[in-house]
Design an enzyme around this catalytic site. Structure first.
Site, PDB file in Angstrom:
ATOM      1  N   ASN A   7      21.826  26.449  19.047  1.00 32.47           N
ATOM      2  CA  ASN A   7      21.458  25.039  19.175  1.00 32.47           C
ATOM      3  C   ASN A   7      21.391  24.734  20.674  1.00 32.47           C
ATOM      4  O   ASN A   7      22.421  24.677  21.339  1.00 32.47           O
ATOM      5  CB  ASN A   7      22.528  24.192  18.472  1.00 32.47           C
ATOM      6  CG  ASN A   7      22.215  22.717  18.529  1.00 32.47           C
ATOM      7  OD1 ASN A   7      21.208  22.293  19.104  1.00 32.47           O
ATOM      8  ND2 ASN A   7      23.086  21.922  17.938  1.00 32.47           N
ATOM      9  N   ARG A  91      18.243  25.748  15.603  1.00 27.88           N
ATOM     10  CA  ARG A  91      18.137  24.347  15.217  1.00 27.88           C
ATOM     11  C   ARG A  91      17.005  23.715  16.019  1.00 27.88           C
ATOM     12  O   ARG A  91      17.010  23.770  17.252  1.00 27.88           O
ATOM     13  CB  ARG A  91      19.443  23.622  15.522  1.00 27.88           C
ATOM     14  CG  ARG A  91      19.341  22.174  15.138  1.00 27.88           C
ATOM     15  CD  ARG A  91      20.566  21.397  15.510  1.00 27.88           C
ATOM     16  NE  ARG A  91      20.384  20.015  15.084  1.00 27.88           N
ATOM     17  CZ  ARG A  91      20.983  18.988  15.649  1.00 27.88           C
ATOM     18  NH1 ARG A  91      21.815  19.176  16.652  1.00 27.88           N
ATOM     19  NH2 ARG A  91      20.765  17.772  15.222  1.00 27.88           N
ATOM     20  N   HIS A 180      19.179  14.611  11.084  1.00 25.00           N
ATOM     21  CA  HIS A 180      20.428  15.091  10.444  1.00 25.00           C
ATOM     22  C   HIS A 180      20.143  15.665   9.061  1.00 25.00           C
ATOM     23  O   HIS A 180      21.028  15.689   8.190  1.00 25.00           O
ATOM     24  CB  HIS A 180      21.465  13.958  10.274  1.00 25.00           C
ATOM     25  CG  HIS A 180      22.036  13.429  11.550  1.00 25.00           C
ATOM     26  ND1 HIS A 180      22.307  12.086  11.740  1.00 25.00           N
ATOM     27  CD2 HIS A 180      22.409  14.044  12.691  1.00 25.00           C
ATOM     28  CE1 HIS A 180      22.820  11.905  12.939  1.00 25.00           C
ATOM     29  NE2 HIS A 180      22.892  13.087  13.546  1.00 25.00           N
ATOM     30  N   HIS A 208      26.318  10.261   7.436  1.00 23.91           N
ATOM     31  CA  HIS A 208      26.662  11.178   8.532  1.00 23.91           C
ATOM     32  C   HIS A 208      27.034  10.298   9.726  1.00 23.91           C
ATOM     33  O   HIS A 208      26.172   9.706  10.376  1.00 23.91           O
ATOM     34  CB  HIS A 208      25.458  12.074   8.848  1.00 23.91           C
ATOM     35  CG  HIS A 208      25.699  13.015   9.984  1.00 23.91           C
ATOM     36  ND1 HIS A 208      25.824  14.379   9.833  1.00 23.91           N
ATOM     37  CD2 HIS A 208      25.857  12.787  11.318  1.00 23.91           C
ATOM     38  CE1 HIS A 208      26.048  14.945  11.000  1.00 23.91           C
ATOM     39  NE2 HIS A 208      26.067  13.993  11.922  1.00 23.91           N
ATOM     40  N   LEU A 209      28.332  10.198   9.993  1.00 27.41           N
ATOM     41  CA  LEU A 209      28.802   9.284  11.041  1.00 27.41           C
ATOM     42  C   LEU A 209      29.471  10.080  12.155  1.00 27.41           C
ATOM     43  O   LEU A 209      30.649  10.439  12.059  1.00 27.41           O
ATOM     44  CB  LEU A 209      29.787   8.263  10.440  1.00 27.41           C
ATOM     45  CG  LEU A 209      29.329   7.528   9.171  1.00 27.41           C
ATOM     46  CD1 LEU A 209      30.445   6.631   8.648  1.00 27.41           C
ATOM     47  CD2 LEU A 209      28.061   6.719   9.426  1.00 27.41           C
ATOM     48  N   GLY A 210      28.707  10.397  13.182  1.00 29.37           N
ATOM     49  CA  GLY A 210      29.254  11.079  14.352  1.00 29.37           C
ATOM     50  C   GLY A 210      28.837  10.278  15.578  1.00 29.37           C
ATOM     51  O   GLY A 210      28.646   9.061  15.495  1.00 29.37           O
ATOM     52  N   ARG A 241      23.496   4.994  21.359  1.00 28.65           N
ATOM     53  CA  ARG A 241      22.136   4.545  21.003  1.00 28.65           C
ATOM     54  C   ARG A 241      22.199   3.207  20.282  1.00 28.65           C
ATOM     55  O   ARG A 241      23.093   2.974  19.474  1.00 28.65           O
ATOM     56  CB  ARG A 241      21.474   5.575  20.080  1.00 28.65           C
ATOM     57  CG  ARG A 241      21.107   6.850  20.794  1.00 28.65           C
ATOM     58  CD  ARG A 241      20.513   7.867  19.831  1.00 28.65           C
ATOM     59  NE  ARG A 241      21.203   9.126  19.949  1.00 28.65           N
ATOM     60  CZ  ARG A 241      21.247  10.057  18.991  1.00 28.65           C
ATOM     61  NH1 ARG A 241      20.621   9.871  17.854  1.00 28.65           N
ATOM     62  NH2 ARG A 241      21.895  11.173  19.187  1.00 28.65           N
ATOM     63  N   GLY A 331      32.093  13.617  12.508  1.00 26.80           N
ATOM     64  CA  GLY A 331      33.352  13.286  13.193  1.00 26.80           C
ATOM     65  C   GLY A 331      34.038  12.015  12.692  1.00 26.80           C
ATOM     66  O   GLY A 331      35.220  12.043  12.333  1.00 26.80           O
TER      67      GLY A 331
HETATM   68  P1  ADP Z   1      28.208  14.626  17.318  1.00 25.84           P
HETATM   69  O1  ADP Z   1      28.183  15.970  16.600  1.00 25.84           O
HETATM   70  O2  ADP Z   1      27.167  13.658  16.842  1.00 25.84           O
HETATM   71  O3  ADP Z   1      28.325  14.715  18.791  1.00 25.84           O
HETATM   72  P2  ADP Z   1      30.770  14.345  15.949  1.00 25.84           P
HETATM   73  O4  ADP Z   1      30.310  14.546  14.543  1.00 25.84           O
HETATM   74  O5  ADP Z   1      31.566  15.419  16.574  1.00 25.84           O
HETATM   75  O6  ADP Z   1      29.567  13.916  16.885  1.00 25.84           O
HETATM   76  O7  ADP Z   1      31.627  12.978  15.954  1.00 25.84           O
HETATM   77  C1  ADP Z   1      32.144  12.487  17.138  1.00 25.84           C
HETATM   78  C2  ADP Z   1      32.744  11.125  16.825  1.00 25.84           C
HETATM   79  O8  ADP Z   1      33.776  11.303  15.846  1.00 25.84           O
HETATM   80  C3  ADP Z   1      33.376  10.468  18.036  1.00 25.84           C
HETATM   81  O9  ADP Z   1      33.051   9.092  18.069  1.00 25.84           O
HETATM   82  C4  ADP Z   1      34.848  10.627  17.754  1.00 25.84           C
HETATM   83  O10 ADP Z   1      35.638   9.630  18.330  1.00 25.84           O
HETATM   84  C5  ADP Z   1      34.865  10.505  16.244  1.00 25.84           C
HETATM   85  N1  ADP Z   1      36.139  10.971  15.691  1.00 25.84           N
HETATM   86  C6  ADP Z   1      36.639  12.217  15.632  1.00 25.84           C
HETATM   87  N2  ADP Z   1      37.886  12.206  15.095  1.00 25.84           N
HETATM   88  C7  ADP Z   1      38.175  10.899  14.812  1.00 25.84           C
HETATM   89  C8  ADP Z   1      39.287  10.213  14.244  1.00 25.84           C
HETATM   90  N3  ADP Z   1      40.385  10.848  13.874  1.00 25.84           N
HETATM   91  N4  ADP Z   1      39.214   8.859  14.122  1.00 25.84           N
HETATM   92  C9  ADP Z   1      38.121   8.196  14.515  1.00 25.84           C
HETATM   93  N5  ADP Z   1      37.035   8.774  15.034  1.00 25.84           N
HETATM   94  C10 ADP Z   1      37.046  10.111  15.182  1.00 25.84           C
END
Ligand code: ADP
Length: 407
Positions: A7, A91, A180, A208-210, A241, A331
């Site tokens: 990736n 990817r 995603h 999907h919440l990251g 974003r 995440g």
């Molecule tokens: P990406 O792959 O899109 O960069 P991730 O899927 O790794 O992102 O998610 C990152 C997000 O997940 C960040 O906002 C991080 O703070 C949040 N996160 C990870 N662990 C926790 C947790 N225990 N509580 C709240 N948010 C979390």
């Protein structure tokens, strides 16, 4: 089959070496800050401690060589020769309208990825750079492209067309693509495996919440609507974003702030979302900690994020005429009981009942049911594994077998 998943970003290469038969990761790592004075190189072999070093790495091709050197190193005993790697899965963020599945990479595929540069200027150019670097370093094995957009190829026109002159779609392919895709695909397949409901009759909403966030409506196994659009900028408020905006705001900002277009682009992609709203951080953990200390703007940013979740879940329940399961991943989705609870609060009227205890006590990294037994809609945490989907697709195409392990 041993597959290397790659990736590439503009200054980074992330990798996972995966044994597809037992779906086990053998090693993973990344090279960051390529081209800077010191790159950071990290490796994490399965069952061994992580390593980290810094040195100059000029370009993506050298980064790939660094990775191979590590895998081949006798002390690490991960692979004996480059021939142990049987395929590379890449990817690729934007497949445009052309790719509805993963494909073996040839010159035509590379041209098509290049044609989509305009659609994903931040992602597709480094993705192609990574493909060319990997082809140079591993020339004798199949390279396969797996697209973030492919799963959303099933969107019907009423979900992918925007309300602008139709010629803009015909001439420039301006439409909703969605992203995603591998993650939404994976978590929905994990849910089908768990239940005995036939896929054809099952409706799922995948959250999907990251840092990037998107929500997808999946009906009968197909993506039928998704929150991201022409680019990954739209839909939910994300880490940095903006998500959806009234387009008139853009003209207004340009005028009032005397901004150039590239500054506006940067503002909406890098300085908006949770970071812009809070003025403090894009990382949800930091925001929750600061909100708990009484910071009002951090709390507001969280409130907007959770309200977005609720709006998408509610609207996809309406458009699909119900929903069997809501799945949380990535995440925030996997790790934050607070956001899951707040995002689904007061939806009992729609048959969505979160079990607070199950939600709070969910074990990290495990598929967990967090709805009450009486909830009409299942709610699950499903850890995503996009790399595994890429590895399995690459193995499938490399061995020219049409048998998909996924239902
Ligand atoms: P990406 O792959 O899109 O960069 P991730 O899927 O790794 O992102 O998610 C990152 C997000 O997940 C960040 O906002 C991080 O703070 C949040 N996160 C990870 N662990 C926790 C947790 N225990 N509580 C709240 N948010 C979390």
């Amino acid at each position: 089959m041993l597959v290397l998943v790659i990736n590439c970003g503009s200054s980074s290469v992330k990798y996972n070496l995966i044994q597809t038969e037992d779906e086990k990761e053998v090693c993973s790592g990344m090279v960051e800050r390529i081209g800077a004075v010191t790159a950071i190189i990290k490796h994490h072999p399965a069952n061994s401690p992580k390593t980290k070093l810094t040195k100059f790495v000029a370009n993506h091709s050298d980064a790939l060589q660094e990775i191979l050197n590590y895998l081949l190193d006798e002390d690490n005993a991960i692979i004996k020769t480059p021939d142990d790697i049987k395929a590379v899965g890449h990817r690729v963020v934007h497949g445009g309208e052309m790719f509805k599945d993963s494909v073996l990479i040839d010159n035509i595929v590379k041209d098509a990825i290049e044609q989509a540069f305009d659609l994903a200027p931040l992602h597709n150019p480094p993705n192609l750079k990574g493909i060319e670097a990997a082809e140079e370093r591993l020339p004798n094995i199949p390279h396969v492209a797996v697209f973030d957009t492919a799963f959303h190829h099933s969107l019907p026109p009423h979900a992918y067309l925007y309300g602008i002159p139709n010629r803009l779609y015909r001439r420039h392919k301006i439409r909703r693509y969605g992203f995603h895709g591998t993650s939404h695909y994976y978590v929905s397949r994990q849910y089908y495996k768990l239940t005995d409901k036939p896929k054809a009759d099952t409706k799922v909403i995948s959250c999907h919440l990251g840092n990037g966030a998107s929500i997808t409506a999946i009906d009968g196994g197909d993506s039928v609507d998704t929150s991201m659009g022409f680019t990954p900028l739209s839909g939910m408020v994300m880490g940095t974003r903006s998500g959806d905006l009234d387009p008139s705001i853009l003209f207004y900002i340009i005028e009032k702030e005397e901004l150039q277009l590239n500054s506006l682009h940067s503002m909406l992609n890098r300085h908006s979302g949770l970071l812009g709203l809070s003025g403090y951080a894009s990382d949800m953990r930091d925001l929750i900690a600061e909100a708990n200390n009484g910071d009002r703007r951090c709390q507001q940013a969280i409130d907007v994020f959770c309200y977005n979740i609720k709006k998408y879940v509610g609207s996809y329940m309406a458009t699909m005429n119900g929903c069997d399961a809501i799945l949380f991943t990535a995440g925030i989705g996997e790790n934050s009981a607070y956001i899951r609870e707040k995002g689904l609060e007061n939806l009992e009227v729609m048959g969505i009942e979160l079990d607070k205890e199950r939600n709070e006590n969910a074990k990290r990294g495990e598929i967990t049911k967090i709805s009450t037994d009486s909830s009409a809609t299942d709610i699950y945490i499903v850890p995503t594994n996009e790399e595994l989907v890429i590895a399995i697709d690459a193995a499938k195409i490399a061995s020219a077998s049409n048998q998909s392990p996924w239902v």
